[in-house]
Design an enzyme around this catalytic site. Sequence first.
Site, PDB file in Angstrom:
ATOM      1  N   LYS A   1       0.877  -1.179   0.000  1.00 18.51           N
ATOM      2  CA  LYS A   1       0.000   0.000   0.000  1.00 18.51           C
ATOM      3  C   LYS A   1       0.909   1.221   0.000  1.00 18.51           C
ATOM      4  O   LYS A   1       1.111   1.888   1.017  1.00 18.51           O
ATOM      5  CB  LYS A   1      -0.913  -0.016   1.234  1.00 18.51           C
ATOM      6  CG  LYS A   1      -2.383  -0.262   0.851  1.00 18.51           C
ATOM      7  CD  LYS A   1      -3.267  -0.347   2.042  1.00 18.51           C
ATOM      8  CE  LYS A   1      -4.380   0.684   2.019  1.00 18.51           C
ATOM      9  NZ  LYS A   1      -5.280   0.649   0.887  1.00 18.51           N
TER      10      LYS A   1
HETATM   11  N1  PPE Z   1      -7.676  -2.749  -3.468  1.00 19.04           N
HETATM   12  C1  PPE Z   1      -7.205  -1.489  -3.355  1.00 19.04           C
HETATM   13  C2  PPE Z   1      -6.519  -0.890  -4.511  1.00 19.04           C
HETATM   14  C3  PPE Z   1      -7.370  -0.794  -2.155  1.00 19.04           C
HETATM   15  O1  PPE Z   1      -6.892   0.438  -2.034  1.00 19.04           O
HETATM   16  C4  PPE Z   1      -8.063  -1.406  -1.095  1.00 19.04           C
HETATM   17  C5  PPE Z   1      -8.284  -0.669   0.199  1.00 19.04           C
HETATM   18  C6  PPE Z   1      -8.532  -2.721  -1.249  1.00 19.04           C
HETATM   19  C7  PPE Z   1      -8.318  -3.362  -2.450  1.00 19.04           C
HETATM   20  C8  PPE Z   1      -9.220  -3.455  -0.147  1.00 19.04           C
HETATM   21  O2  PPE Z   1      -8.320  -3.733   0.903  1.00 19.04           O
HETATM   22  P1  PPE Z   1      -8.802  -3.909   2.407  1.00 19.04           P
HETATM   23  O3  PPE Z   1      -9.192  -2.565   2.905  1.00 19.04           O
HETATM   24  O4  PPE Z   1      -7.627  -4.473   3.101  1.00 19.04           O
HETATM   25  O5  PPE Z   1      -9.948  -4.842   2.370  1.00 19.04           O
HETATM   26  N2  PPE Z   1      -8.528   0.705   0.037  1.00 19.04           N
HETATM   27  C9  PPE Z   1      -8.344   1.556   1.188  1.00 19.04           C
HETATM   28  C10 PPE Z   1      -8.176   2.983   0.787  1.00 19.04           C
HETATM   29  C11 PPE Z   1      -9.364   3.718   0.287  1.00 19.04           C
HETATM   30  C12 PPE Z   1      -9.049   5.173   0.095  1.00 19.04           C
HETATM   31  O6  PPE Z   1      -9.868   5.866  -0.512  1.00 19.04           O
HETATM   32  O7  PPE Z   1      -8.006   5.630   0.575  1.00 19.04           O
HETATM   33  C13 PPE Z   1      -9.424   1.335   2.219  1.00 19.04           C
HETATM   34  O8  PPE Z   1     -10.466   0.757   1.919  1.00 19.04           O
HETATM   35  O9  PPE Z   1      -9.208   1.724   3.365  1.00 19.04           O
END
Ligand code: PPE
Length: 315
Positions: A159
């Site tokens: 991330k």
């Molecule tokens: N893919 C991406 C690209 C992504 O950024 C997230 C989280 C996910 C999948 C899902 O991951 P998880 O939260 O571990 O289930 N995106 C984060 C950021 C959003 C933002 O606008 O900043 C979040 O959901 O916190």
Amino acid sequence: MAFECDYIWMNGEFVPFAEAKVHFLTSSLHYGTSLFEGIRSYSTPEGPAVFRLKDHINRLIKSAHILGIQDLPYSFEEMYEAALEITRKNNMEECYIRPLIYISVGGWNLSVEGVTINMGIACWKWNNYLGEAALINGVRANVSSFARHHANIMMTKGKVAGNYVNSVLAKTESMRLGFDEAIMLDSQGNVSECTGENLFTVRNGVIYTPPRNSVLEGITRESIICLAKDLGYEVVEETITRDQLYISDEVFVSGTAAEVIALSQIDFRQIGTGKTGPVCASLQAAYSDAIHGRNSKYEHWLDYIYQKEENSLAS
Ligand code: PPE
């Protein structure tokens, strides 16, 4: 949506919101080399609890590892405690918690060699990431003209802030076209994920999701797979094509910020009934029970904010 809290945890200090600043010549700001997490806390019958905090802290450490950062100034235990502390300090119950690790000194020769690392953690109220009506009505998505990162270009398991330029390009295009969210294909042309969520489809009662190759290994994705299997669904990780999305009975997305939300339309094609379908609805309910501490089976996913002594870092 107010991104506000009284204090932000910065390098071990509680800094008042207005004073939580970084210098203009911070190389992470110039090159996108910061790392972050998105975490949520929820109210439960036992008091507010952070959902899967240990997994988020572990992923943050892994993101630094992927970027090649060799020494973090804080241990797993310190970051874990700091995330709970900043939530308590701000008197927040249900909130979004955002740790950020960045290079404060060095990093100017496009290398992370010999850099000094700083860390901050903020929290704020962030409800209805994809809109208030999304839970029932779903949201409208398009397939983006921007492809998701090739795995040898941007390291999709980290991330890393710079990775998100790709999401910003796709989401901005999508919103300007009148959609709510963008679906991104990988560099082979298969379905990857959305700008901030993982994606699932449902066909004849079976749940499908793209393999982990090109996607962020979402903690919500993993939770949904676990909940779905516990509910008796078959979950298959396999390559999904764009037209397989169109003919799915249901398509839904999962993420910490968005939670579990159906896609009602993709590229102007209605998906299923055009509303949240039954499989998505059952997973929304199961997820809601898990995050709100209403199902003791998933108790180990919760770290209580005010009963720290009961939390077990060993689990
Ligand atoms: N893919 C991406 C690209 C992504 O950024 C997230 C989280 C996910 C999948 C899902 O991951 P998880 O939260 O571990 O289930 N995106 C984060 C950021 C959003 C933002 O606008 O900043 C979040 O959901 O916190």
